[in-house]
Enzyme design. Sequence first.
Site, short mmCIF file in Angstrom:
data_model
loop_
_atom_site.label_atom_id
_atom_site.label_comp_id
_atom_site.label_asym_id
_atom_site.label_seq_id
_atom_site.Cartn_x
_atom_site.Cartn_y
_atom_site.Cartn_z
CE1 TYR A 67 0.44 0.16 4.67
CE2 TYR A 67 0.09 -1.87 3.97
CZ TYR A 67 0.62 -1.02 4.96
OH TYR A 67 1.10 -1.32 6.38
CG ASP A 153 0.47 -5.25 20.88
OD1 ASP A 153 -0.82 -5.28 20.49
OD2 ASP A 153 1.47 -5.40 20.15
C1 FAD Z 1 3.84 -6.12 10.62
C2 FAD Z 1 2.70 -5.38 11.67
C3 FAD Z 1 1.70 -4.70 11.27
C4 FAD Z 1 0.56 -4.01 11.78
N1 FAD Z 1 -0.21 -3.45 11.49
C5 FAD Z 1 -1.18 -3.01 11.98
C6 FAD Z 1 -2.36 -2.20 11.48
O1 FAD Z 1 -2.49 -2.16 10.26
N2 FAD Z 1 -3.30 -1.88 12.50
C7 FAD Z 1 -3.25 -2.03 13.66
O2 FAD Z 1 -4.27 -1.62 14.64
N3 FAD Z 1 -2.16 -2.49 14.24
C8 FAD Z 1 -1.26 -3.36 13.57
N4 FAD Z 1 -0.16 -3.91 14.11
C9 FAD Z 1 -0.08 -4.00 15.55
C10 FAD Z 1 0.37 -2.78 16.28
O3 FAD Z 1 1.45 -2.25 15.83
C11 FAD Z 1 0.32 -3.08 17.84
O4 FAD Z 1 -0.46 -3.76 18.30
C12 FAD Z 1 0.37 -1.94 18.60
O5 FAD Z 1 1.81 -1.26 18.28
C13 FAD Z 1 0.41 -2.03 20.12
O6 FAD Z 1 0.61 -0.83 20.64
P1 FAD Z 1 1.07 -0.88 22.16
O7 FAD Z 1 1.23 0.59 22.43
O8 FAD Z 1 0.10 -1.88 23.07
O9 FAD Z 1 2.62 -1.38 22.30
P2 FAD Z 1 3.82 -1.21 21.46
O10 FAD Z 1 3.50 -0.22 20.17
O11 FAD Z 1 4.71 -2.41 21.33
O12 FAD Z 1 4.40 -0.05 22.64
C14 FAD Z 1 4.91 -0.62 23.63
C15 FAD Z 1 6.10 0.49 24.16
O13 FAD Z 1 6.53 0.04 25.27
C16 FAD Z 1 7.73 0.49 25.30
N5 FAD Z 1 8.51 -0.71 26.24
C17 FAD Z 1 8.72 -1.88 26.23
N6 FAD Z 1 9.22 -2.35 27.51
C18 FAD Z 1 9.55 -1.37 28.25
C19 FAD Z 1 10.14 -1.15 29.59
N7 FAD Z 1 10.38 -2.08 30.25
N8 FAD Z 1 10.19 -0.03 29.99
C20 FAD Z 1 9.70 1.12 29.42
N9 FAD Z 1 9.32 0.94 27.97
C21 FAD Z 1 9.07 0.02 27.71
C22 FAD Z 1 8.45 0.14 24.19
O14 FAD Z 1 9.57 0.75 23.55
C23 FAD Z 1 7.36 0.69 23.25
O15 FAD Z 1 7.76 1.78 22.90
C24 FAD Z 1 0.79 -4.36 13.52
C25 FAD Z 1 1.90 -5.32 13.86
C26 FAD Z 1 2.90 -5.58 13.01
C27 FAD Z 1 3.99 -6.44 13.58
#
Ligand code: FAD
Length: 276
Positions: A67, A153
């Site tokens: 895309y 996540d």
């Molecule tokens: C290839 C791919 C394609 C995707 N496409 C989509 C899509 O099209 N649409 C969609 O909705 N989702 C998509 N996703 C899923 C999406 O990226 C995740 O579900 C989303 O990023 C989760 O957000 P989060 O904030 O929970 O976790 P994350 O984005 O993983 O953020 C967690 C944060 O916590 C930080 N962290 C971790 N451990 C510690 C610690 N001990 N101390 C301090 N900080 C820490 C990390 O550095 C990170 O910044 C995709 C994922 C992949 C792999």
Amino acid sequence: LRERVDVLVGADGVQSAVRARLHDPAGDPLLWGGIRMWRGVARADPILDGATVLVGGSNLAGKFVTYHISASDPRLVNWVAEVKVAEPGAVPEADWSRAGRLDDVAAHFADWKYAPADIPALLAATERILEYPMVDRDPLPRWGEGRVTLLGDAAHPMYPVGSNGGSQAILDARVLARCLAADEDPARALEAYEEERRPATSALVLAHRALPIEETIRLVTERAPDGFHDVADVLTEPELAAMAAAQRRISDADVRALNQRESWSVRPARTDPSEP
Ligand SMILES: Cc1cc2nc3c(=O)[nH]c(=O)nc-3n(C[C@H](O)[C@H](O)[C@H](O)COP(=O)(O)OP(=O)(O)OC[C@H]3O[C@@H](n4cnc5c(N)ncnc54)[C@H](O)[C@@H]3O)c2cc1C
């Protein structure tokens, strides 16, 4: 380091340290279905009208998605390749910044040269390739306890097959904010948040594990083994509508249901429509 806080929200991703403290990692492994994902960004001729999402193949046999990601630069194309390369099993880690190798991914798509896109050329034009195992974890019977909870996540890692992981994390945050604003007891607020979000996201994790789009692809392949120009020639209108509705239902993206639901806003309802 010691901090006094009202609540702790573990929003630290698929390898959450907060989750590992709440739930014994030995009984909560990262589960890999065997599909490896590679992704990258390349400059290429615009695909069709330059605003088209191209999805080819299937998760089980090999799938390629492209895309465009820039309105100002129509040559900038993001791609994701997915190939089943192993049997399902637990894996020790999932690092989405891990470098991938061109040869590993290109081998699966060597003859994917179609009129809309030349996949081998797209891969060769990619400067930085990343690889990631498509992982999730089993839904938890509870996320947190007391004043500690999980979000995104960390709470419900799921296969990224329905554009859902990121959007579900945003929904978590919205509900969490409302629960915290509505109840002065933080532990009770976190309980209400979990009660609202855990069942819905657990169902999504399991629904994505079944790779729901695969059934549609299987049906289309069966009915049109030599290809087709318009999917409406292969699937009936009711079939298409039922498939779209099923996807919206599992993603909680049914427009009518959303519009009928009470707002999650913590602001008082507007009485004067001219108010900002
Ligand atoms: C290839 C791919 C394609 C995707 N496409 C989509 C899509 O099209 N649409 C969609 O909705 N989702 C998509 N996703 C899923 C999406 O990226 C995740 O579900 C989303 O990023 C989760 O957000 P989060 O904030 O929970 O976790 P994350 O984005 O993983 O953020 C967690 C944060 O916590 C930080 N962290 C971790 N451990 C510690 C610690 N001990 N101390 C301090 N900080 C820490 C990390 O550095 C990170 O910044 C995709 C994922 C992949 C792999």
